[in-house]
Design a protein around this motif. Structure first.
Motif, PDB file in Angstrom:
ATOM      1  N   ASP A 124       0.870  -1.175   0.000  1.00 56.79           N
ATOM      2  CA  ASP A 124       0.000   0.000   0.000  1.00 56.79           C
ATOM      3  C   ASP A 124       0.906   1.223   0.000  1.00 56.79           C
ATOM      4  O   ASP A 124       1.729   1.395   0.910  1.00 56.79           O
ATOM      5  CB  ASP A 124      -0.891   0.029   1.241  1.00 56.79           C
ATOM      6  CG  ASP A 124      -1.979  -1.032   1.193  1.00 56.79           C
ATOM      7  OD1 ASP A 124      -2.366  -1.433   0.082  1.00 56.79           O
ATOM      8  OD2 ASP A 124      -2.433  -1.463   2.263  1.00 56.79           O
ATOM      9  N   VAL A 125       0.770   2.065  -1.012  1.00 55.05           N
ATOM     10  CA  VAL A 125       1.709   3.166  -1.207  1.00 55.05           C
ATOM     11  C   VAL A 125       0.960   4.473  -1.428  1.00 55.05           C
ATOM     12  O   VAL A 125      -0.022   4.525  -2.175  1.00 55.05           O
ATOM     13  CB  VAL A 125       2.637   2.906  -2.417  1.00 55.05           C
ATOM     14  CG1 VAL A 125       3.620   4.063  -2.605  1.00 55.05           C
ATOM     15  CG2 VAL A 125       3.395   1.593  -2.239  1.00 55.05           C
ATOM     16  N   VAL A 126       1.432   5.525  -0.778  1.00 50.67           N
ATOM     17  CA  VAL A 126       0.977   6.885  -1.040  1.00 50.67           C
ATOM     18  C   VAL A 126       2.149   7.633  -1.660  1.00 50.67           C
ATOM     19  O   VAL A 126       3.198   7.777  -1.034  1.00 50.67           O
ATOM     20  CB  VAL A 126       0.522   7.596   0.250  1.00 50.67           C
ATOM     21  CG1 VAL A 126       0.240   9.073  -0.028  1.00 50.67           C
ATOM     22  CG2 VAL A 126      -0.707   6.920   0.831  1.00 50.67           C
ATOM     23  N   VAL A 127       1.985   8.074  -2.892  1.00 50.15           N
ATOM     24  CA  VAL A 127       3.004   8.877  -3.565  1.00 50.15           C
ATOM     25  C   VAL A 127       2.609  10.342  -3.414  1.00 50.15           C
ATOM     26  O   VAL A 127       1.478  10.718  -3.726  1.00 50.15           O
ATOM     27  CB  VAL A 127       3.119   8.507  -5.057  1.00 50.15           C
ATOM     28  CG1 VAL A 127       4.151   9.396  -5.751  1.00 50.15           C
ATOM     29  CG2 VAL A 127       3.497   7.038  -5.215  1.00 50.15           C
ATOM     30  N   ILE A 128       3.527  11.166  -2.928  1.00 51.47           N
ATOM     31  CA  ILE A 128       3.264  12.596  -2.782  1.00 51.47           C
ATOM     32  C   ILE A 128       4.116  13.341  -3.803  1.00 51.47           C
ATOM     33  O   ILE A 128       5.346  13.323  -3.737  1.00 51.47           O
ATOM     34  CB  ILE A 128       3.567  13.093  -1.363  1.00 51.47           C
ATOM     35  CG1 ILE A 128       2.774  12.271  -0.334  1.00 51.47           C
ATOM     36  CG2 ILE A 128       3.222  14.574  -1.238  1.00 51.47           C
ATOM     37  CD1 ILE A 128       3.029  12.678   1.103  1.00 51.47           C
ATOM     38  N   ALA A 129       3.450  13.967  -4.754  1.00 53.06           N
ATOM     39  CA  ALA A 129       4.131  14.632  -5.863  1.00 53.06           C
ATOM     40  C   ALA A 129       4.546  16.046  -5.487  1.00 53.06           C
ATOM     41  O   ALA A 129       3.819  16.754  -4.792  1.00 53.06           O
ATOM     42  CB  ALA A 129       3.212  14.683  -7.081  1.00 53.06           C
ATOM     43  N   ASP A 130       5.716  16.462  -5.958  1.00 53.11           N
ATOM     44  CA  ASP A 130       6.071  17.875  -5.923  1.00 53.11           C
ATOM     45  C   ASP A 130       5.210  18.605  -6.951  1.00 53.11           C
ATOM     46  O   ASP A 130       4.891  18.062  -8.015  1.00 53.11           O
ATOM     47  CB  ASP A 130       7.547  18.072  -6.270  1.00 53.11           C
ATOM     48  CG  ASP A 130       8.460  17.848  -5.069  1.00 53.11           C
ATOM     49  OD1 ASP A 130       7.978  17.338  -4.034  1.00 53.11           O
ATOM     50  OD2 ASP A 130       9.664  18.176  -5.169  1.00 53.11           O
ATOM     51  N   LYS A 131       4.849  19.846  -6.647  1.00 50.63           N
ATOM     52  CA  LYS A 131       3.913  20.571  -7.509  1.00 50.63           C
ATOM     53  C   LYS A 131       4.646  21.377  -8.579  1.00 50.63           C
ATOM     54  O   LYS A 131       4.626  22.605  -8.603  1.00 50.63           O
ATOM     55  CB  LYS A 131       3.004  21.457  -6.659  1.00 50.63           C
ATOM     56  CG  LYS A 131       1.984  20.649  -5.881  1.00 50.63           C
ATOM     57  CD  LYS A 131       1.277  21.447  -4.816  1.00 50.63           C
ATOM     58  CE  LYS A 131       0.357  22.484  -5.368  1.00 50.63           C
ATOM     59  NZ  LYS A 131      -0.422  23.144  -4.284  1.00 50.63           N
ATOM     60  N   ASP A 132       5.323  20.659  -9.451  1.00 57.56           N
ATOM     61  CA  ASP A 132       5.888  21.224 -10.664  1.00 57.56           C
ATOM     62  C   ASP A 132       5.821  20.132 -11.720  1.00 57.56           C
ATOM     63  O   ASP A 132       5.528  18.974 -11.413  1.00 57.56           O
ATOM     64  CB  ASP A 132       7.327  21.713 -10.449  1.00 57.56           C
ATOM     65  CG  ASP A 132       8.230  20.643  -9.850  1.00 57.56           C
ATOM     66  OD1 ASP A 132       8.349  19.551 -10.448  1.00 57.56           O
ATOM     67  OD2 ASP A 132       8.808  20.885  -8.781  1.00 57.56           O
ATOM     68  N   VAL A 155      -1.986   8.967  -5.573  1.00 60.47           N
ATOM     69  CA  VAL A 155      -1.049  10.081  -5.711  1.00 60.47           C
ATOM     70  C   VAL A 155      -1.671  11.333  -5.106  1.00 60.47           C
ATOM     71  O   VAL A 155      -2.780  11.727  -5.480  1.00 60.47           O
ATOM     72  CB  VAL A 155      -0.690  10.331  -7.187  1.00 60.47           C
ATOM     73  CG1 VAL A 155       0.353  11.445  -7.299  1.00 60.47           C
ATOM     74  CG2 VAL A 155      -0.172   9.050  -7.839  1.00 60.47           C
ATOM     75  N   PHE A 156      -0.953  11.943  -4.187  1.00 59.76           N
ATOM     76  CA  PHE A 156      -1.398  13.160  -3.527  1.00 59.76           C
ATOM     77  C   PHE A 156      -0.379  14.268  -3.766  1.00 59.76           C
ATOM     78  O   PHE A 156       0.730  14.024  -4.241  1.00 59.76           O
ATOM     79  CB  PHE A 156      -1.545  12.935  -2.014  1.00 59.76           C
ATOM     80  CG  PHE A 156      -2.708  12.066  -1.615  1.00 59.76           C
ATOM     81  CD1 PHE A 156      -3.887  12.630  -1.171  1.00 59.76           C
ATOM     82  CD2 PHE A 156      -2.620  10.687  -1.680  1.00 59.76           C
ATOM     83  CE1 PHE A 156      -4.964  11.839  -0.797  1.00 59.76           C
ATOM     84  CE2 PHE A 156      -3.681   9.879  -1.308  1.00 59.76           C
ATOM     85  CZ  PHE A 156      -4.859  10.463  -0.862  1.00 59.76           C
ATOM     86  N   GLU A 157      -0.768  15.485  -3.412  1.00 61.40           N
ATOM     87  CA  GLU A 157       0.153  16.613  -3.448  1.00 61.40           C
ATOM     88  C   GLU A 157      -0.161  17.542  -2.286  1.00 61.40           C
ATOM     89  O   GLU A 157      -1.205  17.415  -1.629  1.00 61.40           O
ATOM     90  CB  GLU A 157       0.049  17.362  -4.775  1.00 61.40           C
ATOM     91  CG  GLU A 157      -1.294  18.015  -5.009  1.00 61.40           C
ATOM     92  CD  GLU A 157      -1.424  18.638  -6.385  1.00 61.40           C
ATOM     93  OE1 GLU A 157      -0.545  18.392  -7.237  1.00 61.40           O
ATOM     94  OE2 GLU A 157      -2.408  19.362  -6.615  1.00 61.40           O
ATOM     95  N   ALA A 158       0.735  18.472  -2.030  1.00 58.92           N
ATOM     96  CA  ALA A 158       0.553  19.422  -0.938  1.00 58.92           C
ATOM     97  C   ALA A 158      -0.638  20.333  -1.219  1.00 58.92           C
ATOM     98  O   ALA A 158      -0.894  20.710  -2.361  1.00 58.92           O
ATOM     99  CB  ALA A 158       1.815  20.260  -0.766  1.00 58.92           C
ATOM    100  N   ARG A 159      -1.358  20.682  -0.173  1.00 57.45           N
ATOM    101  CA  ARG A 159      -2.424  21.675  -0.319  1.00 57.45           C
ATOM    102  C   ARG A 159      -1.832  23.078  -0.396  1.00 57.45           C
ATOM    103  O   ARG A 159      -2.337  23.948  -1.106  1.00 57.45           O
ATOM    104  CB  ARG A 159      -3.409  21.573   0.848  1.00 57.45           C
ATOM    105  CG  ARG A 159      -4.636  22.458   0.711  1.00 57.45           C
ATOM    106  CD  ARG A 159      -5.629  22.195   1.832  1.00 57.45           C
ATOM    107  NE  ARG A 159      -6.159  20.844   1.780  1.00 57.45           N
ATOM    108  CZ  ARG A 159      -7.196  20.470   1.036  1.00 57.45           C
ATOM    109  NH1 ARG A 159      -7.810  21.353   0.264  1.00 57.45           N
ATOM    110  NH2 ARG A 159      -7.621  19.221   1.053  1.00 57.45           N
ATOM    111  N   ILE A 160      -0.755  23.297   0.351  1.00 58.97           N
ATOM    112  CA  ILE A 160      -0.066  24.590   0.357  1.00 58.97           C
ATOM    113  C   ILE A 160       1.414  24.339   0.081  1.00 58.97           C
ATOM    114  O   ILE A 160       2.018  23.426   0.657  1.00 58.97           O
ATOM    115  CB  ILE A 160      -0.233  25.308   1.707  1.00 58.97           C
ATOM    116  CG1 ILE A 160      -1.703  25.673   1.945  1.00 58.97           C
ATOM    117  CG2 ILE A 160       0.642  26.558   1.784  1.00 58.97           C
ATOM    118  CD1 ILE A 160      -1.965  26.325   3.282  1.00 58.97           C
ATOM    119  N   GLY A 161       2.000  25.143  -0.799  1.00 58.22           N
ATOM    120  CA  GLY A 161       3.422  25.014  -1.080  1.00 58.22           C
ATOM    121  C   GLY A 161       3.717  24.006  -2.167  1.00 58.22           C
ATOM    122  O   GLY A 161       2.818  23.446  -2.803  1.00 58.22           O
TER     123      GLY A 161
END
Length: 307
Positions: A124-132, A155-161
């Motif tokens: 079970d994996v959560v990938v957090i992407a950089d927002k670029d 795949v998730f990303e930051a809400r802020i930043g």
């Protein structure tokens, strides 16, 4: 010619070492070290390899580059826990401080290797992407390869930043991460075309949001998965909400975000399939042997309590 951060050259004179990140093999033996330097208003990374008890400048061969914190990652996979994959060692340490197991590959975006995928096969994996663009492209590639290896991935990303460290630094938690919609994951090339067509002077955050709106419109406003789940489904809502309420209780008991228990996609698949035994539960997206043993009976009771 290899990229700057992998060239076996001596470090620039006058640079100040700020952070060192040591990668170890499955036995915990040092293999490579990533050094983060700053000086003259800039920062730079390079790699060193461990040889005869000393650190020597220069990277190790690709097939010898382990995932960061590899022993902890493998133990988490064996135990059926969730592993977070991020871009960069700093983000790993941010998540580690929050009590979760996280990893990254050395060298940044575009350096994910086949043996990294094998280390997380079936997990079970959560990938957090950089927002670029490079960060999101990297995250989606990692997610695709992990899914092909049998992993359950979102795949998730930051809400802020730009990254999870910015997100946490803004006072937000894991439950505040934003799910990258399936429309983007399935048609990333088209999304980038929309992104490239926008005014380059716009802030990155605004461009990303505008590109998503354009992609949504091009697909007839049919983005099946968002941070809030899919569009409502009439008579199925009651069962879905019952599953969400149960998930909230489980998450509260375990002290983890709700999506660590099950993703919304799993809950909707339960509603759609309505499995009636353990074998059928294994056919639901996101349910493997560990989660079946942990939650199978409770799920069947919820799905069939009125029958």
């Amino acid at each position: 010619m290899p990229p700057d951060d992998l060239r076996p050259n001596a470090p620039p004179s006058g640079a100040q070492r700020r952070e060192e990140y040591v990668y170890v093999d499955v036995e915990g033996r040092p293999v490579l070290r990533v050094v983060r330097l700053s000086g003259g208003g800039s920062k730079r990374f390079w790699q060193e390899h461990y040889e005869n008890g000393n650190w020597e400048t220069g990277a190790v061969p690709e097939d010898e580059r382990p995932l960061y914190h590899l022993p902890e990652v493998l133990a988490q996979v064996r135990d059926g826990g969730t592993v977070y994959v991020v871009e960069g060692e700093k983000d790993v340490h941010t998540l580690q401080a929050m009590g979760v197991v996280a990893t990254t590959n050395s060298g940044g975006a575009g350096r994910w290797l086949p043996h990294h995928t094998r280390s997380l096969a079936g997990a079970d994996v959560v990938v957090i992407a950089d927002k670029d663009e490079a960060g999101l492209s990297h995250a989606l590639k990692v997610a695709r390869e992990l899914r092909e290896a049998g992993a359950n991935v979102e795949v998730f990303e930051a809400r802020i930043g730009n990254d999870v460290s910015d997100h946490v630094g803004a006072g937000l938690g894991l439950g505040d991460l934003v799910l990258v919609p399936a429309g983007i994951q399935d048609d990333f090339t088209r999304y980038i075309e929309f992104l490239d067509g926008l005014d380059p002077t716009l802030p990155t955050e605004i461009k990303f949001q505008m590109a998503r709106v354009l992609l949504d419109e091009a697909e007839g406003d049919q983005v099946p998965w968002t941070s809030e789940g899919p569009a409502r489904r009439g008579d199925d809502d009651q069962l879905f909400e019952a599953l969400r309420a149960w998930r909230r209780e489980q998450a509260s008991t375990q002290g983890v975000p709700a999506f660590i228990v099950f993703y919304d996609r799993t809950l909707w698949d339960l509603v759609d399939r309505r499995p009636s035994n353990h074998q059928q539960l294994l056919g639901v997206w996101g349910i493997g042997p560990v989660k079946l043993e942990r939650h199978g009976d409770a799920l069947l009771a919820l799905l069939w309590h009125d029958d």
